[in-house]
Design an enzyme around this catalytic site. Structure first.
Site, mmCIF file in Angstrom:
data_model
loop_
_atom_site.group_PDB
_atom_site.id
_atom_site.type_symbol
_atom_site.label_atom_id
_atom_site.label_comp_id
_atom_site.label_asym_id
_atom_site.label_seq_id
_atom_site.Cartn_x
_atom_site.Cartn_y
_atom_site.Cartn_z
ATOM 1 N N GLU A 152 46.157 -18.927 63.094
ATOM 2 C CA GLU A 152 45.482 -20.163 62.452
ATOM 3 C C GLU A 152 44.256 -19.499 61.698
ATOM 4 O OE1 GLU A 152 45.571 -24.060 65.158
ATOM 5 O OE2 GLU A 152 45.089 -22.124 66.246
ATOM 6 N N ASP A 204 49.307 -25.953 74.439
ATOM 7 C CA ASP A 204 48.815 -24.576 73.497
ATOM 8 C C ASP A 204 50.394 -23.797 73.268
ATOM 9 O OD1 ASP A 204 46.498 -24.812 73.821
ATOM 10 O OD2 ASP A 204 46.192 -23.614 75.679
ATOM 11 N N ASP A 214 48.331 -18.922 69.200
ATOM 12 C CA ASP A 214 47.286 -20.008 69.300
ATOM 13 C C ASP A 214 46.293 -19.388 70.299
ATOM 14 O OD1 ASP A 214 46.220 -22.750 69.082
ATOM 15 O OD2 ASP A 214 46.717 -22.794 71.225
#
Length: 378
Positions: free
Chosen positions: A268, A348, A184
């Site tokens: 992502e 996170d 992340d």
């Protein structure tokens, strides 16, 4: 796969003068080719292709002898660059994007030329180009594969580099592992992975902003055309170059860590182009360079038999990684607290675990689809 090996080069004054002459001639051809397309369209509403203009180069060189000693493939590459600019322009129009029409190139906007296989040769640590000169190479690593093209480039800080574009590159011999990780990315920390590793954000642009602003103000006060303005412009360029080098070094080292230690990496699929429109976070997002990091991960994974899987970012921060319940929270809330299962951990880290979980589901679905297609083909 294709990979580029970049090397700094040292040249004498005669070779540098030849390189500058080639740059000027290639830029002139680019501008003439652009002007030809514009005039033809205005007069007869017809367009020209790359092949139309490349076919005219032989006659063009007879009409203008100054181009006679410039490598023919180098001149074709200038026309090819213009054609790519046109293709990018019309592709952007088709996709509804706001794009600019191909522009004429000034001296500061045309800084490289490309050569193909017939006009150069390598002799040890020297590159010899016909009608141009000899270049001493400073290779940080050996060139691998088959060299297809070379590109000689001059930076705004008056340094010269050569890039070797090679194919048939062998994969890196990293041992296979069953370790997987979700990553992340963020602004406060550059990234947090599902193993709990936190990599801080160095913020190179922000740390150099005072020096950069001071040098830009000094540049704005200089008179156009004066030598001291060129000196001030060089200082600004050196500051930007240092920031770029620091950032790329950090991103390469971070990407290498994950490629060496993990077989599958989940990230992502961020729409950075839209994210950067946020006027409060745009500078921090651009300074973090998530897109460049993802690109580094992807091409390094391809050459090391690793796999990078992108997942949808929706819900990775809001869903609890312990019980899969949605726990809404604003961006200012940095600790994830789940009222359902009682899980408390960094926001996170929770997102990184979810990215890994979502990615494993995507990978499983892809495997099922591949098996079903193989079964149907039989």
């Amino acid at each position: 796969m294709i990979r580029t090996f970049k090397s700094k080069i040292r040249i004498n004054k005669k070779t540098e003068a030849n390189c500058l002459h080639w740059l000027a001639m290639c830029r002139t051809l680019y501008n003439l080719a652009l002007e030809q397309r514009i005039i033809l369209w205005k007069q007869s509403r017809k367009s020209m292709s790359y092949y139309d203009q490349a076919y005219q180069l032989s006659e063009f060189k007879r009409e203008f002898p100054d181009f006679k000693f410039i490598d023919a493939q180098c001149l074709r590459d200038s026309v090819f660059r213009l054609d790519k600019a046109y293709q990018g322009f019309f592709r952007g129009i088709k996709n509804g994007e706001k794009v600019g029409f191909p522009r004429f190139k000034s001296k500061s906007r045309y800084d490289s030329f490309t050569l193909y296989q017939n006009s150069w040769k390598l002799e040890g640590k020297y590159l010899i180009v016909r009608n141009l000169g000899r270049f001493k190479l400073f290779l940080s690593r050996p060139i691998e594969g088959t060299i297809k093209t070379i590109t000689i480039k001059r930076t705004p800080t008056n340094k010269w580099f050569v890039s070797f574009s090679c194919n048939n590159i062998l994969n890196n011999g990293y041992p296979k592992t069953d370790k997987e990780v979700g990553i992340d990315v963020g602004i406060k920390n550059f990234c947090v992975d599902s193993e709990g590793k936190v990599i801080g954000n160095p913020k190179y642009y922000e740390n150099s902003l005072k020096v950069l602003l001071r040098r830009q103000r000094a540049l704005s006060r200089k008179k156009k055309g004066a030598q001291n303005r060129e000196d001030a412009k060089l200082l600004v360029a050196k500051t930007h170059e240092k920031i770029t080098n620091q950032r790329k070094d950090f991103l390469h080292k971070t990407a290498n860590y994950y490629i060496e230690n993990y077989q599958t990496i989940y990230i992502e699929n961020l729409n950075i182009k839209n994210m950067i429109k946020n006027k409060y976070l745009s500078r921090n997002i651009a300074d973090s360079s998530w897109g460049m990091f993802f690109d580094f991960l992807s091409y390094k994974a391809e050459g090391a038999d690793r796999e990078v899987i992108k997942v949808k970012p929706q819900g990775t921060s809001q869903i609890c990684s312990g019980c899969n319940e949605k726990v809404p929270k604003s961006l200012s809330v940095r600790i994830h607290k789940c009222p359902n299962c009682g899980l408390i951990l960094d926001r996170d880290l929770n997102a990184a675990i979810n990215i890994k979980t979502f990615g494993q589901k995507v990978q499983m679905l892809n495997s099922i689809c591949c098996l079903s297609e193989n079964y149907r083909s039989k």
